[in-house]
Scaffold this motif. Sequence first.
Motif, PDB file in Angstrom:
ATOM      1  N   UNK A 101      -0.479   1.004  16.535  1.00 66.31           N
ATOM      2  CA  UNK A 101      -0.197   2.162  15.669  1.00 66.31           C
ATOM      3  C   UNK A 101       1.293   2.058  15.027  1.00 66.31           C
ATOM      4  N   UNK A 102       2.013   1.663  15.711  1.00 65.10           N
ATOM      5  CA  UNK A 102       3.178   1.322  15.052  1.00 65.10           C
ATOM      6  C   UNK A 102       3.325   0.430  13.731  1.00 65.10           C
ATOM      7  N   UNK A 103       2.590  -0.484  13.941  1.00 63.89           N
ATOM      8  CA  UNK A 103       2.340  -1.547  12.623  1.00 63.89           C
ATOM      9  C   UNK A 103       1.516  -0.828  11.661  1.00 63.89           C
ATOM     10  N   UNK A 104       0.716   0.041  11.711  1.00 62.23           N
ATOM     11  CA  UNK A 104       0.112   0.829  10.908  1.00 62.23           C
ATOM     12  C   UNK A 104       0.814   1.707  10.173  1.00 62.23           C
ATOM     13  N   UNK A 105       1.950   2.301  10.921  1.00 67.88           N
ATOM     14  CA  UNK A 105       2.815   3.263  10.272  1.00 67.88           C
ATOM     15  C   UNK A 105       3.578   2.442   9.367  1.00 67.88           C
ATOM     16  N   UNK A 106       4.259   1.300   9.769  1.00 64.83           N
ATOM     17  CA  UNK A 106       4.998   0.215   9.067  1.00 64.83           C
ATOM     18  C   UNK A 106       4.224  -0.022   7.844  1.00 64.83           C
ATOM     19  N   UNK A 107       3.131  -0.322   7.721  1.00 59.22           N
ATOM     20  CA  UNK A 107       2.334  -0.992   6.692  1.00 59.22           C
ATOM     21  C   UNK A 107       2.331   0.387   5.673  1.00 59.22           C
ATOM     22  N   UNK A 108       2.016   1.697   6.202  1.00 61.97           N
ATOM     23  CA  UNK A 108       1.952   2.814   5.296  1.00 61.97           C
ATOM     24  C   UNK A 108       3.414   2.956   4.452  1.00 61.97           C
ATOM     25  N   UNK A 109       4.391   2.757   5.223  1.00 62.71           N
ATOM     26  CA  UNK A 109       5.944   2.973   4.687  1.00 62.71           C
ATOM     27  C   UNK A 109       5.918   1.979   3.648  1.00 62.71           C
ATOM     28  N   UNK A 110       5.432   0.853   3.799  1.00 59.29           N
ATOM     29  CA  UNK A 110       5.821  -0.193   2.914  1.00 59.29           C
ATOM     30  C   UNK A 110       4.999   0.149   1.424  1.00 59.29           C
ATOM     31  N   UNK A 111       3.790   0.465   1.671  1.00 58.27           N
ATOM     32  CA  UNK A 111       2.906   0.987   0.491  1.00 58.27           C
ATOM     33  C   UNK A 111       3.826   2.021  -0.279  1.00 58.27           C
ATOM     34  N   UNK A 112       4.581   3.128   0.450  1.00 58.74           N
ATOM     35  CA  UNK A 112       5.244   3.951  -0.362  1.00 58.74           C
ATOM     36  C   UNK A 112       6.521   3.591  -1.007  1.00 58.74           C
ATOM     37  N   UNK A 113       7.157   2.720  -0.134  1.00 58.31           N
ATOM     38  CA  UNK A 113       8.299   1.945  -0.874  1.00 58.31           C
ATOM     39  C   UNK A 113       8.111   1.154  -1.779  1.00 58.31           C
ATOM     40  N   UNK A 114       6.944   0.509  -2.018  1.00 60.50           N
ATOM     41  CA  UNK A 114       6.733  -0.310  -3.254  1.00 60.50           C
ATOM     42  C   UNK A 114       5.746   0.067  -4.161  1.00 60.50           C
ATOM     43  N   UNK A 115       5.444   1.471  -4.027  1.00 62.70           N
ATOM     44  CA  UNK A 115       4.542   2.407  -4.962  1.00 62.70           C
ATOM     45  C   UNK A 115       5.282   2.411  -6.225  1.00 62.70           C
ATOM     46  N   UNK A 116       5.188   1.819  -7.266  1.00 57.71           N
ATOM     47  CA  UNK A 116       5.766   2.050  -8.623  1.00 57.71           C
ATOM     48  C   UNK A 116       5.361   3.126  -9.415  1.00 57.71           C
ATOM     49  N   UNK A 117       4.304   3.795  -9.022  1.00 53.84           N
ATOM     50  CA  UNK A 117       3.937   5.016  -9.579  1.00 53.84           C
ATOM     51  C   UNK A 117       4.583   6.307  -8.999  1.00 53.84           C
ATOM     52  N   UNK A 118       5.407   6.080  -8.028  1.00 54.95           N
ATOM     53  CA  UNK A 118       6.323   7.126  -7.635  1.00 54.95           C
ATOM     54  C   UNK A 118       7.729   6.662  -8.066  1.00 54.95           C
ATOM     55  N   UNK A 119       8.562   8.079  -8.244  1.00 50.71           N
ATOM     56  CA  UNK A 119       9.661   7.763  -8.746  1.00 50.71           C
ATOM     57  C   UNK A 119      10.624   8.029  -7.277  1.00 50.71           C
ATOM     58  N   UNK A 120      12.032   7.619  -7.351  1.00 47.73           N
ATOM     59  CA  UNK A 120      12.772   7.658  -6.408  1.00 47.73           C
ATOM     60  C   UNK A 120      12.788   9.214  -5.719  1.00 47.73           C
TER      61      UNK A 120
END
Length: 247
Positions: A101-120
Amino acid sequence: MNNNDKWFSEWESDFYHYLSSPLGGINSHSRTNYMSWLKFLSKTYPITSSLDETAINQIIESERTLLESRDRYNTPRDLTNFRSALRKFRQFIQDDYTQIQEKEIEDEIKKVQYNNSLNRTERDAIMKARVGQGLFRQRLLDHWGGCSITSSGMYDCLIASHIKPWKDSTNEERLSVYNGLLLLPNYDKLFDKGYISFDGDGKIIYSRFFPSSERELLGMDKNVHLIHVVPQHKVYLDYHNEHCLMQ
């Protein structure tokens, strides 16, 4: 609660949700049976993280001598069911479901961090929403005005949490005021673990695994309900009822 039952209770919610996951692979009917079998056994035997095949065999042999002395769980088929449930619990420990479960959350965090369609600013708001802070918390404070159940104004004690879990939500859902509750810690933990949920009208739903004796200790009855529920909450509450509540 005896000491043996205490050990299994420590894992109860996580094990239930493991059974429901692709790893557990158990359908809803069998899932309820597995939980009932282990709850029954835990009253006599320590169902702990150290459970191994030797311990399982010892439990089964002990149970074999008790079959004729009781009205429930008194057939050889019940021994087979007990063994299946115990082995599934051992598999749950070996798979380290909490770590998954913790790994799934870490993966989702990375998706947000590297989502270039989102501004800071957007990335920052979504990340803070994961821990109940920032824009998400402010929106919940504005909507609920206090605890979503009691109206308590002890704001420093209130926890902002998602109805549909953060890791399962879209970025839009992660910031939606309708996907959040503001709860005192005891209610928040019960909701997060799946011991309680709410229907579309805000009326409380109790899990079958939440003993009435424990509800009484907490002063909880059928009159507990959410305040300020609006129709937009329903889709999120429905999700929690189906996927998070221990039914």
